[in-house]
Write a protein that holds these residues in place. Sequence first.
Motif, short mmCIF file in Angstrom:
data_model
loop_
_atom_site.label_atom_id
_atom_site.label_comp_id
_atom_site.label_asym_id
_atom_site.label_seq_id
_atom_site.Cartn_x
_atom_site.Cartn_y
_atom_site.Cartn_z
N PHE A 1 36.05 44.03 39.38
CA PHE A 1 36.60 43.39 40.58
C PHE A 1 38.06 43.05 40.33
CE2 PHE A 1 34.13 40.50 37.95
CZ PHE A 1 35.02 39.48 37.64
N ALA A 2 38.91 43.43 41.28
CA ALA A 2 40.35 43.16 41.19
C ALA A 2 40.66 41.98 42.10
CB ALA A 2 41.14 44.39 41.60
N ILE A 3 40.67 40.79 41.52
CA ILE A 3 40.89 39.55 42.27
C ILE A 3 41.97 38.75 41.57
CG2 ILE A 3 39.84 37.41 43.10
CD1 ILE A 3 37.12 38.87 43.03
N LEU A 4 43.04 38.43 42.30
CA LEU A 4 44.12 37.65 41.71
C LEU A 4 43.66 36.21 41.48
CD1 LEU A 4 47.22 38.86 43.79
CD2 LEU A 4 46.44 39.66 41.55
N ASN A 5 44.30 35.55 40.52
CA ASN A 5 43.91 34.18 40.18
C ASN A 5 45.10 33.49 39.51
OD1 ASN A 5 42.06 32.09 40.17
ND2 ASN A 5 41.17 32.64 38.19
N THR A 6 45.00 32.18 39.33
CA THR A 6 46.00 31.43 38.57
C THR A 6 45.38 31.01 37.24
OG1 THR A 6 45.33 29.38 39.66
CG2 THR A 6 47.19 30.59 40.62
N LEU A 7 46.23 30.60 36.31
CA LEU A 7 45.77 30.26 34.96
C LEU A 7 46.07 28.81 34.63
CD1 LEU A 7 47.00 33.47 33.09
CD2 LEU A 7 44.67 32.95 33.83
N ALA A 8 45.12 28.18 33.94
CA ALA A 8 45.31 26.79 33.50
C ALA A 8 46.10 26.76 32.20
CB ALA A 8 43.95 26.13 33.30
N PRO A 9 46.98 25.78 32.01
CA PRO A 9 47.82 25.69 30.79
C PRO A 9 47.04 25.10 29.62
CG PRO A 9 48.33 23.88 32.27
CD PRO A 9 47.33 24.74 33.01
N ARG A 10 46.22 25.94 28.99
CA ARG A 10 45.46 25.53 27.82
C ARG A 10 45.46 26.70 26.84
NH1 ARG A 10 39.67 25.51 31.08
NH2 ARG A 10 39.69 27.72 31.62
N PHE A 11 44.86 26.51 25.68
CA PHE A 11 44.88 27.55 24.65
C PHE A 11 44.41 28.89 25.20
CE2 PHE A 11 43.59 29.90 20.94
CZ PHE A 11 44.43 29.47 19.92
N TRP A 12 43.24 28.90 25.86
CA TRP A 12 42.69 30.13 26.43
C TRP A 12 43.62 30.70 27.49
CZ3 TRP A 12 39.57 33.95 25.69
CH2 TRP A 12 38.98 34.65 26.74
N GLY A 13 44.19 29.81 28.32
CA GLY A 13 45.10 30.26 29.36
C GLY A 13 46.34 30.93 28.81
N HIS A 14 46.84 30.45 27.67
CA HIS A 14 48.01 31.07 27.05
C HIS A 14 47.69 32.52 26.66
CE1 HIS A 14 51.16 28.07 26.61
NE2 HIS A 14 50.23 27.16 26.39
N ILE A 15 46.51 32.73 26.12
CA ILE A 15 46.13 34.07 25.68
C ILE A 15 46.02 35.01 26.89
CG2 ILE A 15 44.27 35.43 24.63
CD1 ILE A 15 43.82 32.97 22.77
N TRP B 1 41.51 46.18 46.16
CA TRP B 1 41.99 44.81 45.98
C TRP B 1 41.51 43.89 47.10
CZ3 TRP B 1 44.55 42.97 41.75
CH2 TRP B 1 44.94 43.93 40.80
N PHE B 2 41.34 44.45 48.28
CA PHE B 2 40.78 43.69 49.40
C PHE B 2 39.46 44.36 49.77
CE2 PHE B 2 45.36 43.04 49.55
CZ PHE B 2 45.45 41.66 49.65
N ASN B 3 38.41 43.92 49.11
CA ASN B 3 37.12 44.59 49.25
C ASN B 3 36.04 43.58 49.62
OD1 ASN B 3 34.47 45.88 48.25
ND2 ASN B 3 35.94 47.54 47.97
N ILE B 4 35.20 43.96 50.57
CA ILE B 4 34.16 43.05 51.07
C ILE B 4 33.19 42.61 49.98
CG2 ILE B 4 32.57 44.88 51.75
CD1 ILE B 4 31.96 43.20 54.29
N LYS B 5 33.05 43.42 48.93
CA LYS B 5 32.12 43.08 47.85
C LYS B 5 32.55 41.83 47.08
CE LYS B 5 30.52 47.83 47.10
NZ LYS B 5 30.42 48.96 46.15
N TYR B 6 33.81 41.44 47.21
CA TYR B 6 34.31 40.28 46.48
C TYR B 6 33.96 38.97 47.17
CZ TYR B 6 37.18 43.95 44.30
OH TYR B 6 37.62 45.08 43.67
#
Length: 331
Positions: free
Chosen positions: A148-162, A187-192
């Motif tokens: 699935f190609a879904i955009l997202n944001t990242l949290a500023p933590r150890f995992w997020g840095h990676i 990228w814009f798919n009903i399955k998401y």
Amino acid sequence: MNIDFVVPWVDGSDPEWINLFNKYSEKKIISPNSAIDTSKKRYTDNGLLRYWFRGIEANAPWVRKIFFITNGQKPSWLNTNHEKICWVKHEDYIPQEYLPVFSSHPIEMHLHRIKDLSNTFVYFNDDTYLVNPIKESFFFKRGLPTDFAILNTLAPRFWGHILMNNIIEINRHFNMYTVICKNISKWFNIKYGINGIRTMLLFPWRKFSGFLVSHLPQAYLKKTFLEVWECCGETLRNTSTHRFRNIGDVNQYIFRYWHLVKGEFAPHSPTYRKMHSGIQKEAIGKIRKAILNTTIKEICLNDGDDSYLYYNEIRNIFEQKFPQKSSFELS
């Protein structure tokens, strides 16, 4: 299609491994704000691995080979002479200059070097399980990984840095608008489902800010690893030099992101017949229901600080689901 499964494993209670771990971890300067993760909780064997193999035999008998990766350890009950099991040691495919290694990231960077690995394979962590019958098409369609190609944001933590390190490489080589417009239906798919709103909201940004991920089995093409090594070799080599998890690492998702931006995947729901849960008291009922019912295909059971208190309960649930030994277990 020949589809292989790949799973790494470590027994953190093995005295030889502990001595080796201590030898190299003591060379690092560790502080509460360290950019290096040497926590031993990542290496706990919770006694559930045999149910991983039982789940594979019961629910994915079509798998060609299972590549079981360790630093040389193996469970006493595992039949490594089984025709489908390939016991792979780190030294068998990771260049000697990067060994020994205690981080999953270098282990992941070199998967394409494993001898006889199929071009189509599924990468498992040892806390992800198949709990009901599953078809090849759940992982691959028309020769492409389902994803699935879904955009997202990242949290500023150890995992997020990676994860952000992965994104930096993607933005270095790809233009977001060009990528999305070229494969807009992926990228814009009903399955998401409702998750598609994330992409709509983040589309005005000029660069990739992140991708939605799920800690579940991940389908890959070996050729994707070769392409990323060709284009991002310096970054992958840098990660390979880190024996422990490092805030400067990339991880396996750099390969996933690569096949997403190239459009080399078949759209698939991020949640359909999948479940992710921590092993904790309030989740036991939900975990039991997910394992014993017939709708969930994949489940991830993440360890927490007090998960060891509930291992016996989880083992009992799996024993109800898979009471018979698999052929992967010694009699």
